[in-house]
Scaffold this active site. Sequence first.
Site, PDB file in Angstrom:
ATOM      1  N   SER A 141      -1.886  -9.127  -2.787  1.00  0.00           N
ATOM      2  CA  SER A 141      -1.137  -9.326  -4.227  1.00  0.00           C
ATOM      3  C   SER A 141      -0.978  -8.076  -4.864  1.00  0.00           C
ATOM      4  O   SER A 141      -1.951  -7.243  -4.838  1.00  0.00           O
ATOM      5  CB  SER A 141      -1.615 -10.540  -4.946  1.00  0.00           C
ATOM      6  N   TYR A 154      -9.514 -14.508  -8.114  1.00  0.00           N
ATOM      7  CA  TYR A 154      -8.413 -13.898  -7.450  1.00  0.00           C
ATOM      8  C   TYR A 154      -8.270 -12.530  -7.301  1.00  0.00           C
ATOM      9  O   TYR A 154      -8.029 -12.010  -6.105  1.00  0.00           O
ATOM     10  CB  TYR A 154      -7.233 -14.817  -8.039  1.00  0.00           C
TER      11      TYR A 154
END
Length: 259
Positions: A141, A154
């Site tokens: 990401s 995350y």
Amino acid sequence: MTGLAGRRYWLVGASTGIGRQLALRLAREGAAVAASARDEAALLSLVEEMQPARTGRGGHAAVALDVTDSSATLRAFRDVGPVDGVIYCAGAYEPMSARRPDLHSLERIVDVNLTGALRVLAACVPEFCSRGAGHVLLVGSLAGCRGLPDAWGYGATKAALMHLAECLRCDAGGSGVKVQICSPGFVATRLTAKNRFRMPFIMTPEAAAGRIVRGMAQRRFEIAFPFVMAVAFRLLSALPRPLHFRLFARGAGHRRRIP
């Protein structure tokens, strides 16, 4: 066509979102997909929906797998059978501030996003290197490019995936194994549905899958999109740390003043 026809991939994290659409897109390109995730019923439905594909290593398959189980990961790799490459797309996410940590969720995020990837890679990369061919794609990401508010857990795992891909690229140099990292921006999935803020340039899983498949056929190490966000995050990464921290501390303080 992208040149992926005739190849067979083990796609881990295929039951929903980007993974599911990526499996469908690969099948349309003529590639076979061995799809893995925890939800076996969703996998079987996916295999029925994919366009038929036969390769020298076999066709589509559904192999249930919980990547938090090391023994199950090794069994799944054996059950999948011969593949030309592996795509790790499994992911866990909870928006979370360090001011209000949820340790159980943090441990799961690390176990799925990072340790699960290590389990899968440990199962298949040695075989790829020994035969001198293979393709590894890790789905990370843009959130892994730099520290961000409310990304505790995350963001760290996605940064670790980038580093992992770089280490793997160095280790696999000259072996014939192709290594890539995918760094998408916001994609409309069950994970981003947890966000309560505006997500700029958000795209559909179908559009993201198309970008990934096109990138897989190319030689570049990183597949980053959308372009504007990728450039913005690269510029953000170039900021001196004091400026970066000041910028996002102001943003965090503004959010705390909102009722």
